[in-house]
Design an enzyme around this catalytic site. Structure first.
Site, PDB file in Angstrom:
ATOM      1  N   ASP A 151       0.871  -1.171   0.000  1.00 32.67           N
ATOM      2  CA  ASP A 151       0.000   0.000   0.000  1.00 32.67           C
ATOM      3  C   ASP A 151       0.910   1.224   0.000  1.00 32.67           C
ATOM      4  O   ASP A 151       2.129   1.121   0.151  1.00 32.67           O
ATOM      5  CB  ASP A 151      -0.971  -0.012   1.200  1.00 32.67           C
TER       6      ASP A 151
HETATM    7  C1  NOJ Z   1      -4.058   3.889   0.106  1.00 37.56           C
HETATM    8  C2  NOJ Z   1      -5.251   3.019   0.277  1.00 37.56           C
HETATM    9  O1  NOJ Z   1      -5.175   2.340   1.505  1.00 37.56           O
HETATM   10  C3  NOJ Z   1      -5.445   2.001  -0.837  1.00 37.56           C
HETATM   11  O2  NOJ Z   1      -6.680   1.361  -0.668  1.00 37.56           O
HETATM   12  C4  NOJ Z   1      -5.353   2.665  -2.169  1.00 37.56           C
HETATM   13  O3  NOJ Z   1      -5.579   1.730  -3.193  1.00 37.56           O
HETATM   14  C5  NOJ Z   1      -3.989   3.305  -2.286  1.00 37.56           C
HETATM   15  N1  NOJ Z   1      -3.839   4.315  -1.248  1.00 37.56           N
HETATM   16  C6  NOJ Z   1      -3.778   3.945  -3.645  1.00 37.56           C
HETATM   17  O4  NOJ Z   1      -4.545   5.065  -3.781  1.00 37.56           O
END
Ligand code: NOJ
Length: 790
Positions: free
Chosen positions: A322
């Site tokens: 993430d």
């Molecule tokens: C953080 C989020 O937790 C995740 O769900 C998301 O896909 C990513 N950022 C990318 O934007």
């Protein structure tokens, strides 16, 4: 040895027939050195024997991947592991005043494998050109984006879609999302979120399918099927991503990003099941979660990634971190520094680095020092390249960059029809005293009240990709569109819930104590036949970083409801919210309550379909509603204490497991939802043959209107070597029944349904007694006890 020669030999070693064909093709054509590899691989695509068998196709792709890998320098390999955020407009010059110039140079040198937030057919083409036309090997970039419940046409938010209990709603919605996103150059969505969550305080509960692992698994598969179709190389499908692996929805106290302390039993029986289902459904990628699980950050968890996902489940796709979750392992206190974080994450099996720049900075060095293994690096690169082949990017890196298709694909009538149908099916009728709903279309007057009722924006939901702000159909508009010319519709704002800028990145300015609109609203309510009062949450009250300790109504909404009820008893509460709400007073006082969540682009029209009876509600709650936030985390599939409250007798005795100031049970149980029809269940017939359980139940529509019921099957393993929950959903069917009709509904349960994961991760079936329960929600069931011998 020259690069060209090396390339030819590597291919010859892998697949003789292909390389002979390719070599002869090569002899006839003069091509630029820089474009050789891409061209070469593309020839392989066209020359190979067509096959429908996935495994054969996979083998061919694996051969191509190996051929390419053999030519890559360590630097180029590490490059494939890097994902960058597209911070500039790719169709213009690269700005010199930030790190965009560095990023552009990195892309051109083959140092970037994927990009996030680069959009449009034109923009992605320009970015792709940087990689394909400049880097030594011309390996195309992968473009990822958060397409969560639509790209331009907004479907209901995922939690709402789950309330349909209809996999077709999920499948068709993500199919439309894929159609639009792929036309805008997107290859890969960071969806579905398959985190089970049992805590209404957690803001991201809106992004998943709720509290139940079985329902989440069913919806996960449907979302994945919708995005990926059966051919990833088709230009209208995109790769999906099961996130956030794992236990993100079990954040302690519902606070986003918080620690998850979970037992191995909960991990395997609840949290991991939908991820396993996603892996089995062929999801192309997984995303790590930010949190630690029992002391180990998920991004660095050998157990989750190497042992379970890539080991026991034999998952062949790749894992993306993430955003920044690799470097955050140092903040967690798990890694010494960023270099150590890079080492731990790669060793654990996190393949791609989203915005930590940890792999980019340290992996080459770590390999040289022997701190990271070449085997792990190659494995990660292989997985990433494989998806690029599967998407057909080596065949044509610009295949998703068609501006004409982009123009024609967005917000079409067909896409809107899917959104409206999904929205109708996602609503849950929670209360309908004296059949107040449906209303007649020629009713004399309706007062529509509430800031949320006029909002053309809030139903678009959080994580709205490229939805145009204020483009949704509001409740007020939907009602006006539906009624007869004789009906008078009036509107009053009544309360103010939010003010100022509302967006994904900004904290919401929620207003407390405003009563300036009360007088007007009360006056309208007084002279109208019916009041439609829209209350609940703004869509930016839920989503990432939007946890709340208060899961009731903010501001003066409830107070206004009580005032309106003093002058008009026919108040229909239309709720919109991204989490279960603890609103016992609302539910007790209002005669009708319709849960609409955030329903997407066609919200208002779909709500009107239900309010006026063009569509009988059929949604069921994918999450329990508690009476009070103090009951959270709250879910139906609990274990029995040694002192449960008895079904009859003294409920409040001090020795029972209970609260002295709140009921134990749900305000609305999981699986609950009314229809305009009424259904009656007969006692189920259950038979056991070996380890197979056959169930049949007669369901009658005892009303005079057609309706759809979701028949739910729950089981309880009455005693086991590890305590099993008092109820666990194992199957369900949606059944449409004409007025007065009866249908026999049959289910077959297998060993897989009856077994469970033990704390060591092994799956077992244990002979003994099982209670089989059937009903229209998790509370009101009829049951039969059987003995099963495995
Ligand atoms: C953080 C989020 O937790 C995740 O769900 C998301 O896909 C990513 N950022 C990318 O934007």
């Amino acid at each position: 040895m020259s690069f060209r020669k090396e390339y030819l030999m590597s291919l010859a070693g892998k697949s003789k027939t292909e390389s002979v064909k390719l070599c002869s093709t090569m002899k006839r054509i003069h091509i630029l050195f820089a474009t050789l590899p891409l061209f070469f691989i593309s020839c392989m695509e066209t020359n190979q024997t067509q096959t429908n068998q996935a495994s054969e196709a996979d083998v061919l792709i694996d051969e191509k991947v190996d051929s390419l890998l053999a030519l890559m320098t360590i630097g180029e390999k590490v490059g494939q592991l890097n994902m960058y955020n597209g911070t500039w407009e790719f169709t213009g010059p690269v700005p010199a005043n930030d790190n965009s110039q560095d990023k552009a140079n990195m892309i051109k040198s083959g140092g970037v494998g994927a990009m996030i937030n680069v959009l449009t057919a034109e923009g992605t083409r320009a970015a792709q050109r940087m990689a394909v036309e400049n880097s030594r090997l011309g390996i195309p970039l992968l473009f990822g984006y958060d397409v969560i419940h639509g790209y331009k046409t907004m479907m209901p938010v995922p939690l709402a879609q789950a309330a349909s209990w209809d996999p077709e709603v999920a499948r068709s919605g993500s199919q439309v999302a894929a159609l639009e996103a792929s036309a805008a150059g997107v290859h890969w969505t960071f969806a579905p979120m398959v985190d089970v969550s049992r805590d209404a305080r957690w803001g991201r509960i809106v992004e998943g399918a709720g509290e139940d692992p079985y329902l989440t698994s069913v919806m996960a598969k449907a979302w994945i099927d919708g995005y990926q179709g059966d051919d990833l190389s088709a230009s209208h499908t995109i790769a999906a991503c099961a996130k956030h692996y794992a236990a993100y929805g079990f954040a302690e106290a519902g606070r986003d990003y918080n620690t998850a302390e979970v037992s191995m039993s909960t991990l395997h029986n609840v949290i991991l099941r939908p991820f396993k289902a996603s892996s089995e459904a062929g999801v192309a990628t997984f995303m790590n979660s930010f949190n630690d699980v029992n002391g180990i950050p998920a991004t660095g968890s050998q157990y989750l990634l190497r042992d379970v996902l890539k080991g026991a489940w034999d998952y062949q796709g790749f894992v993306v971190s993430d955003w920044g979750s690799i470097k955050e392992m140092t903040v967690h206190g798990y890694s010494r520094d960023k270099k150590h974080a890079a080492q731990l994450a790669l060793a654990a099996g996190s393949d791609m680095d989203m915005e930590s720049k940890a792999y980019e900075e340290f992996t080459e060095e770590l390999i040289a020092e022997g701190g990271s293994s070449m085997e792990h690096l190659d494995d990660a690169v292989r997985r990433i390249l494989k998806l690029k082949f599967q998407l057909g990017l080596f065949d044509d890196p610009y295949k998703y960059c068609d501006t004409e298709r982009e123009k024609q694909s967005m917000l079409t009538a067909e896409n809107m029809a899917v959104a409206r149908d999904a929205a109708r099916k996602s609503m849950v009728l929670l209360k309908n005293q004296n059949d107040l709903l449906p209303l007649k279309k020629d009713i004399r007057s309706i007062a529509v009240i509430g800031q949320l009722a006029a909002s053309k924006d809030t139903h678009l939901g959080n994580w709205r990709a490229q939805a145009i702000g204020d483009s949704g159909v509001s409740l007020l508009e939907g009602i006006k569109n539906a009624v007869s010319p004789q009906t008078t519709i009036t509107y009053s704002e009544g309360y103010k819930l939010v003010q100022g800028e509302r967006s994904f990145i900004k904290e919401l300015d929620v207003i407390e104590g405003d009563r300036s609109g009360f007088r007007d609203a009360i006056a309208l309510a007084k002279k109208s036949d019916v009041v439609l009062l829209a209350i609940g949450e703004d869509c930016f009250q839920s989503g990432e970083g939007r946890s709340q300790v208060d899961i009731g109504l903010k501001g003066t909404q409830q107070e206004l409801l009580m005032k309106l009820l003093e002058v008009n008893e026919n108040v229909v509460v239309v709720l919109s919210n991204g989490r279960p709400l603890a609103i016992p007073e609302v539910v007790t006082s209002a005669p009708a309550v319709l849960e609409t969540w955030f329903l997407g682009s066609e919200a208002g029209n779909a709500i009107a379909d239900v309010i006026f009876g063009d569509f009988s509600p059929e949604g069921k709650l994918p999450v329990s509603f508690s009476y009070h936030v103090g009951q959270e985390p709250f879910y139906y599939s609990q274990k029995s204490t040694g002192r449960p409250v008895p079904e009859t007798g003294d409920y409040t005795h001090v020795v029972w497991s209970h609260y002295i100031d709140s009921p134990n049970e749900a305000l609305f149980p999981f699986g609950f939802g009314l229809s305009y029809a009424d259904f009656e269940y007969k006692k189920p017939k259950v038979s056991v043959a070996g380890a197979v359980v056959e169930i049949s139940v007669n369901l009658t529509n005892v009303s005079d209107v057609e309706g759809t019921e979701t028949v739910q099957v729950y089981i309880r393993d009455l005693y086991a070597s590890e305590i099993q929950p008092i109820k666990r959903l194992v199957d369900f069917q949606k059944v449409k029944l004409a007025a007065g009709a009866t249908q026999t509904i049959a289910f077959t349960l297998s060993e897989e349904d009856l077994g469970f994961y033990k704390s060591d991760g092994s799956f077992v079936t244990e002979s003994g007694e099982f209670e089989i329960m059937i009903g229209g929600n998790s509370r009101d069931v009829t049951s039969e006890t059987i003995t099963v011998n495995f």
